[in-house]
Design a protein around this motif. Structure first.
Motif, PDB file in Angstrom:
ATOM      1  N   PRO B  90       1.276   8.752 -12.430  1.00  0.00           N
ATOM      2  CA  PRO B  90      -0.008   8.879 -11.735  1.00  0.00           C
ATOM      3  C   PRO B  90       0.236   9.081 -10.240  1.00  0.00           C
ATOM      4  CG  PRO B  90       0.070   6.856 -13.028  1.00  0.00           C
ATOM      5  CD  PRO B  90       1.442   7.424 -13.043  1.00  0.00           C
ATOM      6  N   PRO B  91      -0.510   9.962  -9.578  1.00  0.00           N
ATOM      7  CA  PRO B  91      -0.349  10.147  -8.137  1.00  0.00           C
ATOM      8  C   PRO B  91      -0.667   8.839  -7.417  1.00  0.00           C
ATOM      9  CG  PRO B  91      -1.823  11.787  -9.072  1.00  0.00           C
ATOM     10  CD  PRO B  91      -1.547  10.817 -10.138  1.00  0.00           C
ATOM     11  N   TYR B  92      -0.128   8.681  -6.213  1.00  0.00           N
ATOM     12  CA  TYR B  92      -0.323   7.482  -5.394  1.00  0.00           C
ATOM     13  C   TYR B  92       0.293   6.251  -6.033  1.00  0.00           C
ATOM     14  CZ  TYR B  92      -3.652  10.908  -3.884  1.00  0.00           C
ATOM     15  OH  TYR B  92      -4.204  12.087  -3.503  1.00  0.00           O
ATOM     16  N   GLY B 153      -5.992  12.420   1.730  1.00  0.00           N
ATOM     17  CA  GLY B 153      -5.132  13.371   2.419  1.00  0.00           C
ATOM     18  C   GLY B 153      -3.670  12.980   2.335  1.00  0.00           C
ATOM     19  N   LEU B 154      -2.809  13.749   3.033  1.00  0.00           N
ATOM     20  CA  LEU B 154      -1.370  13.539   2.963  1.00  0.00           C
ATOM     21  C   LEU B 154      -0.976  12.168   3.526  1.00  0.00           C
ATOM     22  CD1 LEU B 154       1.415  14.634   2.340  1.00  0.00           C
ATOM     23  CD2 LEU B 154       1.455  15.714   4.565  1.00  0.00           C
ATOM     24  N   LEU B 155      -1.621  11.781   4.645  1.00  0.00           N
ATOM     25  CA  LEU B 155      -1.266  10.519   5.299  1.00  0.00           C
ATOM     26  C   LEU B 155      -1.604   9.340   4.379  1.00  0.00           C
ATOM     27  CD1 LEU B 155      -0.004  10.423   8.093  1.00  0.00           C
ATOM     28  CD2 LEU B 155      -2.166   9.489   8.943  1.00  0.00           C
ATOM     29  N   ASP B 156      -2.784   9.431   3.770  1.00  0.00           N
ATOM     30  CA  ASP B 156      -3.184   8.384   2.834  1.00  0.00           C
ATOM     31  C   ASP B 156      -2.221   8.310   1.656  1.00  0.00           C
ATOM     32  OD1 ASP B 156      -5.363   7.256   4.029  1.00  0.00           O
ATOM     33  OD2 ASP B 156      -6.746   8.795   3.294  1.00  0.00           O
ATOM     34  N   LEU B 158       0.967   9.109   1.649  1.00  0.00           N
ATOM     35  CA  LEU B 158       2.217   8.461   2.070  1.00  0.00           C
ATOM     36  C   LEU B 158       2.015   6.954   2.191  1.00  0.00           C
ATOM     37  CD1 LEU B 158       3.478  11.006   4.727  1.00  0.00           C
ATOM     38  CD2 LEU B 158       4.593  10.408   2.576  1.00  0.00           C
ATOM     39  N   ARG B 159       0.872   6.564   2.752  1.00  0.00           N
ATOM     40  CA  ARG B 159       0.591   5.149   2.921  1.00  0.00           C
ATOM     41  C   ARG B 159       0.489   4.464   1.558  1.00  0.00           C
ATOM     42  NH1 ARG B 159      -4.277   5.058   6.236  1.00  0.00           N
ATOM     43  NH2 ARG B 159      -3.033   6.136   7.808  1.00  0.00           N
ATOM     44  N   ALA B 160      -0.148   5.115   0.614  1.00  0.00           N
ATOM     45  CA  ALA B 160      -0.307   4.513  -0.711  1.00  0.00           C
ATOM     46  C   ALA B 160       1.045   4.311  -1.382  1.00  0.00           C
ATOM     47  CB  ALA B 160      -1.188   5.400  -1.578  1.00  0.00           C
ATOM     48  N   CYS B 161       1.966   5.229  -1.104  1.00  0.00           N
ATOM     49  CA  CYS B 161       3.266   5.159  -1.769  1.00  0.00           C
ATOM     50  C   CYS B 161       4.158   4.114  -1.115  1.00  0.00           C
ATOM     51  CB  CYS B 161       3.926   6.531  -1.739  1.00  0.00           C
ATOM     52  SG  CYS B 161       5.490   6.579  -2.605  1.00  0.00           S
ATOM     53  N   PHE B 162       4.212   4.089   0.224  1.00  0.00           N
ATOM     54  CA  PHE B 162       5.264   3.306   0.872  1.00  0.00           C
ATOM     55  C   PHE B 162       4.793   2.005   1.524  1.00  0.00           C
ATOM     56  CE2 PHE B 162       6.915   7.630   0.688  1.00  0.00           C
ATOM     57  CZ  PHE B 162       8.083   7.374   0.010  1.00  0.00           C
TER      58      PHE B 162
END
Lengths: 192, 345
Positions: B90-92, B153-156, B158-162
């Motif tokens: 799943p994404p994020y 968006g892209l920033l969100d 990255l934040r969700a992942c890391f």
């Protein structure tokens, strides 16, 4: 009626597979799976004995132990029943079909110590199966055991030539494979 | 490794592992673009992070085994595994989820067996199933696709992942989930009531599946694999769906088109079932392999506990593949009857 029995069968073969889900009968699963042919011999012998032992232990429990109030003796009497069934099978097979005896001969005594056989006998009592249910449950358990044993044997023939790191050669990689298979069989959860 | 006893004549194939893997990577591009469009940059972050981890784990395993790093890393097989797992997750997803999945895929499923060519199970699918069983909550939380909810968006992404901080997003049950939970509505009414359904299947999912189909057809045209396994897989899945469709009642399993364009169907058919290492290799074997995998997908999707089943079906069929090969050996060239299966040795 028919649906009940097919559910019982599918449950015993796939969903609650005796080897990969209930972890019974692991010794023959690991021990006799090096070659496909021996695995097939073992499967045939186990199928026969397991079905017969399942029914016999049901009869012994319900017509001998239960009326006499000796339910607490079931484990030891089932072991005895299984040993007798195995011995009886061997004698009949030796006299009636020497060819079959040559194929199955070595594996028959091994089945006495297969915990799946005792497991089926005891589970029949726990789940309060009737005569026909015991028959189907025993047969389903045997088919499930045979299925994974034969598939596993074919896979191990391939693993034997794989470039496995030295510490994992042999039984270790076999165990890893069985674990991954067990993982895959969890996908059947909920089917019945 | 496939050990079929095939006799001469043998032909030399110009394709190297590296070239094949690169083409497979290229063929995933349309599907990946479709997924990014509908589910946002989480897909891209998944893939990038998985690729990084794949190279790291691959290098670690090669180092431990004293193999030449450059040669084995250049075959791109680890990257293919990373892309396949990154697309399937799943994404994020959080970073550790992907790390556990990649470790299971590369170290457990691939290098314990001796590396590429020896692995009996598809590494990406092993990683997926390990995660699905260990972390069912994270693995079944899908972001709502564009058109149903807002896409971060892209920033969100990255934040969700890391970072552990959660972000404002809307999650929605996948169409397969919704269909599985339904037991009172006619399919027609369910389609109208639930926003996740699109024209044929789920919003976003149908186009992702079509994009993966396009990529798969291109691979077929490039002769990376033959048509047998994917066609058998899709045909049996559609046949089962048609048999149990019953016109769209509340107990219906969904239409054939719905099953063909839902979840991981096309991705599985062209990128997972066709794996040359873990599938059956003879022609008849591939037909059997694909057909049984399609059957299992339908069984588990409709009657099992899990909403999608491609990973489970493929692992179970990987297990059966050597057995299928044993009984579907092609006949020896120049002989009329099939060769005796196994000479006494």
């Amino acid at each position: 009626m028919l649906a009940d029995y097919s559910i019982l069968l599918i449950g015993a073969i796939l969903v609650n597979n005796f080897v990969l889900v209930q972890f019974l009968g692991l010794c023959p699963f690991m021990g006799v799976s090096n070659k496909l042919e021996t695995a097939m011999g073992m499967s045939a012998a186990t199928t026969f004995v397991l079905t017969l032992a399942s029914v016999c232990s049901y009869l012994v429990f319900n017509y001998l132990l239960a009326p006499l109030g000796l339910e607490y003796l079931r484990t030891i009497s089932f072991i005895l029943v299984i040993a007798v069934v195995v011995q009886f099978t061997e004698m009949v097979v030796r006299k009636s079909s020497p060819l079959l005896h040559r194929v199955l001969g070595v594996y028959l005594p091994l089945i006495t110590t297969n915990c799946a056989v005792l497991g089926v006998a005891l589970l029949n009592i726990n789940k309060e199966h009737n005569f026909l249910q015991s028959l189907f449950y025993g047969f389903g358990a045997a088919v499930g055991f045979s299925l994974v044993l034969v598939l596993f044997a074919a896979m191990r023939e391939r693993l034997a030539v794989a470039d496995v790191p030295v510490p994992f050669k042999g039984a270790a990689i076999g165990m890893v494979t069985a674990g991954l298979m067990s993982l895959a069989f969890m996908g059947f959860a909920g089917l019945v | 490794m496939a050990l079929l006893r095939v006799t001469s004549p043998h032909a030399h194939g110009p394709a190297s592992t590296q070239k094949v893997m690169q083409q497979v990577l290229l063929a995933t591009v349309p599907g990946v673009i479709a997924l990014i469009h509908f589910f946002g940059f989480g897909v891209l972050v998944n893939i990038a992070w998985a690729a990084l981890l794949a190279l790291a784990f691959e290098s670690l395993a090669l180092k431990l085994r004293g193999r030449e790093l450059g040669f084995y890393l250049k075959d791109c097989s680890a990257l293919v595994t990373a892309v396949l797992l990154g697309v399937a997750l799943p994404p994020y997803s959080p970073w550790w989820l992907i790390a556990v999945g990649m470790a299971s895929a590369i170290l457990l499923a691939k290098h314990l067996y001796g590396g590429l060519g020896y692995n009996p199970f598809n590494p990406a699918m092993v990683g997926y199933v390990v995660l699905l069983i260990s972390f069912p909550v994270q693995m079944t939380t899908w972001e709502a696709p564009r058109g149903v909810g807002e896409v971060p968006g892209l920033l969100d992404a990255l934040r969700a992942c890391f970072t552990p901080a959660s972000f404002d997003g809307t999650t929605a049950a996948t169409p397969l989930d919704v269909l599985k939970q339904n037991n009172s509505l006619l399919l027609e009414n369910l389609w109208a009531a639930e926003p996740v359904f699109g024209r044929w299947a789920g919003i976003g999912w149908e186009w992702a599946n079509i994009a993966f189909l396009a990529g798969g057809l291109w691979l077929l045209y490039r002769r990376i694999f033959t048509w047998h396994a994917p066609l058998a897989f899709l045909a049996v899945l559609a046949l089962m769906a048609a048999l149990f469709y019953d016109g769209g009642s509340s107990a219906s399993g969904g239409s054939p088109l719905f099953h063909l364009l839902s979840g991981a169907t096309m991705f599985g058919a062209f990128f997972i079932v066709t794996d040359p290492v873990t599938s059956a290799v003879s022609v008849r074997g591939r037909l059997v392999y694909g057909a049984l995998a399609g059957l299992l997908v339908y069984l588990i999707r409709v009657w099992g506990n899990y909403p999608d089943a491609v990973a489970f079906a493929v692992l179970i069929m990987n297990f059966a593949a050597p057995f299928i090969d044993h009984y579907t050996q092609p006949r020896t060239y120049g002989h009329r009857k099939p060769a005796k299966r196994r000479e006494e040795s």
